[in-house]
Enzyme design. Structure first.
Site, PDB file in Angstrom:
ATOM      1  N   HIS A  98       5.006   2.070  -0.885  1.00 49.78           N
ATOM      2  CA  HIS A  98       3.909   2.196  -1.847  1.00 49.78           C
ATOM      3  C   HIS A  98       4.287   3.224  -2.910  1.00 49.78           C
ATOM      4  O   HIS A  98       5.041   4.156  -2.639  1.00 49.78           O
ATOM      5  CB  HIS A  98       2.604   2.599  -1.149  1.00 49.78           C
ATOM      6  CG  HIS A  98       2.721   3.815  -0.287  1.00 49.78           C
ATOM      7  ND1 HIS A  98       3.326   3.791   0.954  1.00 49.78           N
ATOM      8  CD2 HIS A  98       2.345   5.097  -0.494  1.00 49.78           C
ATOM      9  CE1 HIS A  98       3.298   5.004   1.477  1.00 49.78           C
ATOM     10  NE2 HIS A  98       2.716   5.817   0.620  1.00 49.78           N
ATOM     11  N   HIS A 100       2.711   5.992  -5.445  1.00 47.94           N
ATOM     12  CA  HIS A 100       1.545   6.801  -5.815  1.00 47.94           C
ATOM     13  C   HIS A 100       1.486   6.894  -7.338  1.00 47.94           C
ATOM     14  O   HIS A 100       2.516   7.153  -7.984  1.00 47.94           O
ATOM     15  CB  HIS A 100       1.681   8.226  -5.282  1.00 47.94           C
ATOM     16  CG  HIS A 100       1.709   8.349  -3.794  1.00 47.94           C
ATOM     17  ND1 HIS A 100       0.614   8.749  -3.065  1.00 47.94           N
ATOM     18  CD2 HIS A 100       2.698   8.132  -2.890  1.00 47.94           C
ATOM     19  CE1 HIS A 100       0.927   8.793  -1.773  1.00 47.94           C
ATOM     20  NE2 HIS A 100       2.192   8.420  -1.634  1.00 47.94           N
TER      21      HIS A 100
HETATM   22  P1  AMP Z   1       2.681   8.655   2.059  1.00 50.98           P
HETATM   23  O1  AMP Z   1       2.665  10.052   2.600  1.00 50.98           O
HETATM   24  O2  AMP Z   1       3.514   8.511   0.817  1.00 50.98           O
HETATM   25  O3  AMP Z   1       3.020   7.646   3.129  1.00 50.98           O
HETATM   26  O4  AMP Z   1       1.204   8.386   1.558  1.00 50.98           O
HETATM   27  C1  AMP Z   1       0.256   7.680   2.299  1.00 50.98           C
HETATM   28  C2  AMP Z   1      -1.027   7.770   1.515  1.00 50.98           C
HETATM   29  O5  AMP Z   1      -1.905   6.791   2.017  1.00 50.98           O
HETATM   30  C3  AMP Z   1      -1.727   9.133   1.666  1.00 50.98           C
HETATM   31  O6  AMP Z   1      -1.905   9.704   0.364  1.00 50.98           O
HETATM   32  C4  AMP Z   1      -3.069   8.771   2.309  1.00 50.98           C
HETATM   33  O7  AMP Z   1      -4.146   9.533   1.817  1.00 50.98           O
HETATM   34  C5  AMP Z   1      -3.209   7.297   1.958  1.00 50.98           C
HETATM   35  N1  AMP Z   1      -4.011   6.524   2.894  1.00 50.98           N
HETATM   36  C6  AMP Z   1      -3.821   6.440   4.241  1.00 50.98           C
HETATM   37  N2  AMP Z   1      -4.755   5.645   4.787  1.00 50.98           N
HETATM   38  C7  AMP Z   1      -5.528   5.201   3.763  1.00 50.98           C
HETATM   39  C8  AMP Z   1      -6.677   4.345   3.681  1.00 50.98           C
HETATM   40  N3  AMP Z   1      -7.204   3.779   4.781  1.00 50.98           N
HETATM   41  N4  AMP Z   1      -7.225   4.110   2.468  1.00 50.98           N
HETATM   42  C9  AMP Z   1      -6.704   4.696   1.366  1.00 50.98           C
HETATM   43  N5  AMP Z   1      -5.629   5.497   1.366  1.00 50.98           N
HETATM   44  C10 AMP Z   1      -5.042   5.761   2.561  1.00 50.98           C
END
Ligand code: AMP
Length: 133
Positions: A98, A100
């Site tokens: 993903h 950001h």
């Molecule tokens: P990463 O550390 O790059 O894997 O980022 C994962 C991101 O996903 C974090 O910023 C979380 O806040 C976000 N995240 C995890 N679960 C959810 C969810 N159910 N809905 C929206 N965002 C999420």
């Protein structure tokens, strides 16, 4: 592999959806660094860049560009941070690729900062040689 994002993709858990196409979708991060923080998520849950086909990566960065434009237009932000945590050692919590897209404001005092690691003599030139693509 099932991840929280495959569960969102399959509508098993709710999210705030901004966009969807055949390759990716965009939701609001539920724990934003800045309000409006979006995630451009691959529909196919490849964990990192290395496993992700080039065409999908290219598509996702173009979607991130659209999200950037929308955030600037809608939230009046001055800039965005476009970030991929590419593997657990880089802070990736969800092993499902993903991007950001984080709105940023000139007026904000928020710092997203790294410390620095100075090179020893000769080390930088050595890496230049070893890292040539
Ligand atoms: P990463 O550390 O790059 O894997 O980022 C994962 C991101 O996903 C974090 O910023 C979380 O806040 C976000 N995240 C995890 N679960 C959810 C969810 N159910 N809905 C929206 N965002 C999420």
């Amino acid at each position: 592999m099932e991840t929280v994002f495959t569960r969102i993709r399959d509508k098993q858990i709710p999210a705030c959806w901004i966009y969807e196409d055949d390759q990716c979708f965009v939701i609001l991060d539920h724990n934003p660094i800045v309000k409006g923080h979006c995630l451009v998520i691959s529909k196919d849950p490849t964990p990192t860049l290395a496993e992700t086909p080039d065409a999908r990566l290219a598509h996702m960065i173009l979607v991130a560009k659209k999200v950037d434009a929308k955030l600037r237009a809608c939230l009046n932000c001055d800039a965005t941070n476009i970030v991929i945590n590419n593997g657990p050692a880089a802070g990736q919590e969800v092993p499902h690729l993903h991007i950001h897209v984080i709105p940023r404001y000139q007026s904000s005092s928020l710092a997203i900062s790294f410390t620095h690691e100075p090179y020893k003599p000769g080390e930088m030139a050595d890496l230049e040689g070893r890292l040539k693509l």
